[in-house]
Design an enzyme around this catalytic site. Structure first.
Site, PDB file in Angstrom:
ATOM      1  N   GLU A 423       0.920  -1.103  -0.074  1.00 21.79           N
ATOM      2  CA  GLU A 423      -0.020  -0.113   0.087  1.00 21.79           C
ATOM      3  C   GLU A 423       0.865   1.432   0.060  1.00 21.79           C
ATOM      4  O   GLU A 423       0.490   2.438   0.750  1.00 21.79           O
ATOM      5  CB  GLU A 423      -1.036  -0.053   1.291  1.00 21.79           C
ATOM      6  CG  GLU A 423      -2.172  -0.958   1.167  1.00 21.79           C
ATOM      7  CD  GLU A 423      -2.745  -1.010  -0.205  1.00 21.79           C
ATOM      8  OE1 GLU A 423      -2.910   0.086  -0.849  1.00 21.79           O
ATOM      9  OE2 GLU A 423      -3.091  -2.243  -0.524  1.00 21.79           O
TER      10      GLU A 423
HETATM   11  C1  LIG Z   1       2.908  -9.274   1.179  1.00 18.02           C
HETATM   12  C2  LIG Z   1       2.445  -8.423   0.065  1.00 18.02           C
HETATM   13  C3  LIG Z   1       1.164  -8.277  -0.558  1.00 18.02           C
HETATM   14  C4  LIG Z   1       1.176  -7.491  -1.503  1.00 18.02           C
HETATM   15  N1  LIG Z   1      -0.252  -7.475  -1.908  1.00 18.02           N
HETATM   16  C5  LIG Z   1      -0.296  -6.706  -2.927  1.00 18.02           C
HETATM   17  C6  LIG Z   1      -1.917  -6.849  -3.676  1.00 18.02           C
HETATM   18  O1  LIG Z   1      -2.693  -7.360  -3.150  1.00 18.02           O
HETATM   19  N2  LIG Z   1      -1.840  -6.075  -4.885  1.00 18.02           N
HETATM   20  C7  LIG Z   1      -0.815  -5.360  -5.338  1.00 18.02           C
HETATM   21  O2  LIG Z   1      -0.819  -4.773  -6.688  1.00 18.02           O
HETATM   22  N3  LIG Z   1       0.643  -5.344  -4.921  1.00 18.02           N
HETATM   23  C8  LIG Z   1       0.610  -6.039  -3.834  1.00 18.02           C
HETATM   24  N4  LIG Z   1       1.892  -5.991  -3.311  1.00 18.02           N
HETATM   25  C9  LIG Z   1       3.135  -5.348  -3.979  1.00 18.02           C
HETATM   26  C10 LIG Z   1       3.288  -3.957  -3.066  1.00 18.02           C
HETATM   27  O3  LIG Z   1       2.356  -2.827  -3.202  1.00 18.02           O
HETATM   28  C11 LIG Z   1       4.711  -3.618  -3.551  1.00 18.02           C
HETATM   29  O4  LIG Z   1       5.635  -4.427  -3.023  1.00 18.02           O
HETATM   30  C12 LIG Z   1       5.147  -2.325  -3.303  1.00 18.02           C
HETATM   31  O5  LIG Z   1       4.302  -1.472  -3.909  1.00 18.02           O
HETATM   32  C13 LIG Z   1       6.432  -1.810  -3.347  1.00 18.02           C
HETATM   33  O6  LIG Z   1       7.010  -2.289  -4.740  1.00 18.02           O
HETATM   34  P1  LIG Z   1       8.277  -3.190  -5.052  1.00 18.02           P
HETATM   35  O7  LIG Z   1       8.232  -4.286  -4.143  1.00 18.02           O
HETATM   36  O8  LIG Z   1       8.280  -3.490  -6.325  1.00 18.02           O
HETATM   37  O9  LIG Z   1       9.497  -2.259  -4.506  1.00 18.02           O
HETATM   38  P2  LIG Z   1      10.091  -1.081  -5.490  1.00 18.02           P
HETATM   39  O10 LIG Z   1       9.198  -0.273  -6.058  1.00 18.02           O
HETATM   40  O11 LIG Z   1      11.093  -1.770  -6.160  1.00 18.02           O
HETATM   41  O12 LIG Z   1      10.829  -0.279  -4.215  1.00 18.02           O
HETATM   42  C14 LIG Z   1      12.232  -0.521  -3.526  1.00 18.02           C
HETATM   43  C15 LIG Z   1      12.305   0.319  -2.559  1.00 18.02           C
HETATM   44  O13 LIG Z   1      13.050   1.510  -3.513  1.00 18.02           O
HETATM   45  C16 LIG Z   1      12.233   2.829  -3.002  1.00 18.02           C
HETATM   46  N5  LIG Z   1      11.817   3.558  -4.211  1.00 18.02           N
HETATM   47  C17 LIG Z   1      11.111   3.030  -5.383  1.00 18.02           C
HETATM   48  N6  LIG Z   1      10.843   4.008  -6.028  1.00 18.02           N
HETATM   49  C18 LIG Z   1      11.176   5.426  -5.360  1.00 18.02           C
HETATM   50  C19 LIG Z   1      11.224   6.740  -5.648  1.00 18.02           C
HETATM   51  N7  LIG Z   1      10.759   7.092  -6.940  1.00 18.02           N
HETATM   52  N8  LIG Z   1      11.477   7.583  -4.744  1.00 18.02           N
HETATM   53  C20 LIG Z   1      12.142   7.026  -3.474  1.00 18.02           C
HETATM   54  N9  LIG Z   1      12.222   5.671  -3.229  1.00 18.02           N
HETATM   55  C21 LIG Z   1      11.486   4.853  -4.175  1.00 18.02           C
HETATM   56  C22 LIG Z   1      10.947   2.035  -2.244  1.00 18.02           C
HETATM   57  O14 LIG Z   1      10.540   3.069  -1.158  1.00 18.02           O
HETATM   58  C23 LIG Z   1      11.412   0.893  -1.647  1.00 18.02           C
HETATM   59  O15 LIG Z   1      12.295   1.238  -0.354  1.00 18.02           O
HETATM   60  C24 LIG Z   1       2.256  -6.679  -2.074  1.00 18.02           C
HETATM   61  C25 LIG Z   1       3.517  -7.100  -1.602  1.00 18.02           C
HETATM   62  C26 LIG Z   1       3.794  -7.814  -0.600  1.00 18.02           C
HETATM   63  C27 LIG Z   1       5.010  -8.117  -0.311  1.00 18.02           C
END
Ligand SMILES: Cc1cc2nc3c(=O)[nH]c(=O)nc-3n(C[C@H](O)[C@H](O)[C@H](O)COP(=O)(O)OP(=O)(O)OC[C@H]3O[C@@H](n4cnc5c(N)ncnc54)[C@H](O)[C@@H]3O)c2cc1C
Length: 527
Positions: A423
């Site tokens: 979220e």
């Molecule tokens: C248990 C679990 C349940 C989930 N359920 C759902 C679901 O039901 N539906 C769904 O759609 N998704 C779901 N997600 C996905 C979740 O929303 C994403 O994991 C989250 O949005 C982060 O994306 P990412 O994991 O690709 O991390 P990334 O986007 O790769 O981010 C990695 C790090 O980089 C930082 N970062 C990235 N971009 C920037 C920026 N522009 N500026 C500053 N910092 C940045 C982030 O803050 C983070 O610390 C779930 C994830 C988990 C682990």
């Protein structure tokens, strides 16, 4: 030390939340007695039906068997009972099959259910939020077909955004939707979808963002409802993988492939993300309720243990309960304060969200909306953070015992860890807080905060001068920080580096403000 205690604390918090009194004037049916009874029922249900599933569900976990997800034993029956008792749609309009109660009532009950079994509540949360979304943005046929069935738990729904190359960066979504006659066909791969498949209900609807236009970024995204079955037949959706996670083992997190799956457009083409925000907003508030539920449970365990565990004291006398040691007392008090401040802040936001919906005056409504948009990233992030850090602090109070599976704290800690990631990560929330809430909204939310704090300060200054002084100082420090950040708009690199510190200062100001209300509750209890 129990669900009952959490109910009492929630009622006490409502009683000192000014927005709740105003809301009760708009909703005379939500009198104190009725709401107390609803909360008692919620607490009883959570304790009796949901809590017994939490540890076994974690141990067993969800499993992928021959391409379909199986949830742990008892989850299906508990979900059914939860839905039949009406908990799934507390705040959904009665015409849609809900109970038509204010969001505040939902936000008051939510932490009880989350405390009991946060993994099962993952599907309840997305289903409820989807019902609201479709109710508000869907066409008549979609509303008729889906909303009452989501409200009664006959069907469930997911929020289906993330992809391998589109996590925080939603604008990079590649899943495509193409129009075929009156229909849409969706193809692509979604990752991390909570309850993307399961055996709780036969039908699942995915609230899915896909690219329709050629416009880059979020502008080309539209929102669809993509069912797993159409007229009883599979709709081209396969579960490719179940994530092997640190916590939330009973909540299946799925990678889903969509192959020419039929979907229905929700709302207007190209406005997908803006429309999905209705669902996201509710799920962010739910995340704070998850953190609050786990923090409440953790502090209760630590307080109980500290009264019973005996160590230290004079060697000539029997050992004393560790709760008597000043350092343990300090830890317990800090945990309790963090938890209760969060409870008050969640209710402050929920009542403002409700009042915004009732407010007939345009200007006043815009003010409330600004305040809510300003508070939501803070509540989402620091609520999630409290879940983890209070569980962590509770483990410390239990010493070695807290590190074992004999106690539920290690599960709370593992389950809570993801809450500052999904979220919207902490980093993204801080970014939103600075760029959209401060810069974009010209500090409107901050002005609302200042006005609200002043009201509480004026009544606290005589009764609790020291706390009032701290709240005033935190607010002034945050105000000064805000001015500095406004002036850094021309230096975005520097500003973004400071975004997290600024975000944290915002929460410290809110916490010191909520402390004043906590004092009022304590005064009341001492009388
Ligand atoms: C248990 C679990 C349940 C989930 N359920 C759902 C679901 O039901 N539906 C769904 O759609 N998704 C779901 N997600 C996905 C979740 O929303 C994403 O994991 C989250 O949005 C982060 O994306 P990412 O994991 O690709 O991390 P990334 O986007 O790769 O981010 C990695 C790090 O980089 C930082 N970062 C990235 N971009 C920037 C920026 N522009 N500026 C500053 N910092 C940045 C982030 O803050 C983070 O610390 C779930 C994830 C988990 C682990």
């Amino acid at each position: 030390m129990s669900f009952r205690d959490q109910v009492d604390r929630t009622l006490a918090a409502l009683a000192v939340t000014p927005g709740w009194r105003r809301l009760q004037q708009c909703r005379p049916d939500c009198d104190d007695e009725t709401v107390a009874e609803i909360l008692r029922q919620a607490g009883g249900f959570a304790e009796r039906v949901l809590a017994p599933l939490n540890t076994p569900g974690d141990r067993q976990g969800a499993q992928l068997i021959e391409g379909r997800v199986q949830t742990p034993a008892g989850f299906r029956e508990a979900f059914r009972s939860y839905a039949e008792a009406g908990w799934l749609a507390v705040d959904l309009a009665e015409a849609g099959g809900g109970q038509g109660l204010p969001l505040t009532v939902q936000a008051a009950c939510g932490p009880l259910f989350e405390r009991a079994c946060v993994a099962l509540m993952m599907v309840a949360g997305s289903t409820r939020a989807a019902a609201h979304l479709i109710w508000e943005a869907g066409d008549e046929q979609l509303i008729r077909e889906w909303v009452p069935k989501l409200a009664t738990g006959e069907r469930t729904a997911t929020i289906c955004i993330s992809e391998a190359d589109a996590g925080s960066d939603v604008g990079r979504i590649r899943t495509k939707a193409e129009r075929v006659g009156d229909d849409w066909r969706i193809s692509g791969r979604k990752t991390w979808i909570s309850f993307g498949d399961h055996d709780l209900t036969e039908r699942i609807g995915h609230c899915l963002l896909a690219r329709t236009g050629s416009e880059p970024g979020t502008r080309g995204l539209s929102l669809f409802l993509v069912p797993n079955l159409i007229e009883g037949q599979p709709n081209g959706i396969t579960v490719e993988r179940l994530e092997d996670k640190m916590g939330l083992h009973a909540s299946p997190t799925c990678a889903l492939n969509f192959d020419q799956s039929r979907g229905t457009l929700i709302g207007s083409e190209g406005r997908g993300l803006a429309q999905l925000f209705r669902m996201i907003e509710l799920m962010r508030l739910q995340t704070a309720c998850q953190g609050l539920g786990l923090a409440s449970a953790s502090v209760d365990v630590a307080e109980r243990y500290a009264k019973e565990r005996r160590q230290g004291g004079q060697s000539s006398s029997p050992p004393v309960p560790i709760a008597e040691h000043p350092d343990v007392r300090r830890q317990l008090e800090e945990m309790r304060r963090r938890t209760e401040v969060l409870r008050l802040a969640v209710l402050e936001l929920a009542t403002a969200m409700d009042l915004a919906a009732y407010e007939p005056n345009d200007e006043r409504r815009r003010e409330l909306e600004s305040f809510c948009a300003w508070m939501l990233p803070l509540i989402k992030n620091f609520g999630a953070d409290a879940g983890f850090s209070v569980a962590n602090a509770a483990i410390q109070v239990l010493g070695g015992a807290g590190y074992t599976r004999d106690w539920p704290l290690e599960q709370y800690l593992r389950d809570a860890r993801v809450m500052t990631i999904y979220e919207g990560t902490t980093g993204m929330q801080a970014l939103d807080f600075l760029t959209r809430r401060l810069w974009g909204d010209q500090g409107n939310g901050l002005r609302q905060l200042k006005a609200r704090v002043q009201t509480d300060l004026s009544s606290a200054v005589d009764l609790h001068p020291q706390d009032a002084k701290v709240a005033q100082e935190r607010l002034e420090a945050f105000d000064e920080f805000s001015r500095r950040m406004m002036s850094l708009q021309a230096e975005p690199e520097r500003a973004l580096y400071l975004a997290h510190d600024y975000f944290l200062a915002g929460w410290e100001a809110v916490s010191a403000w909520m402390d004043l209300r906590l004092r009022r509750i304590e005064d009341h209890l001492q009388r």
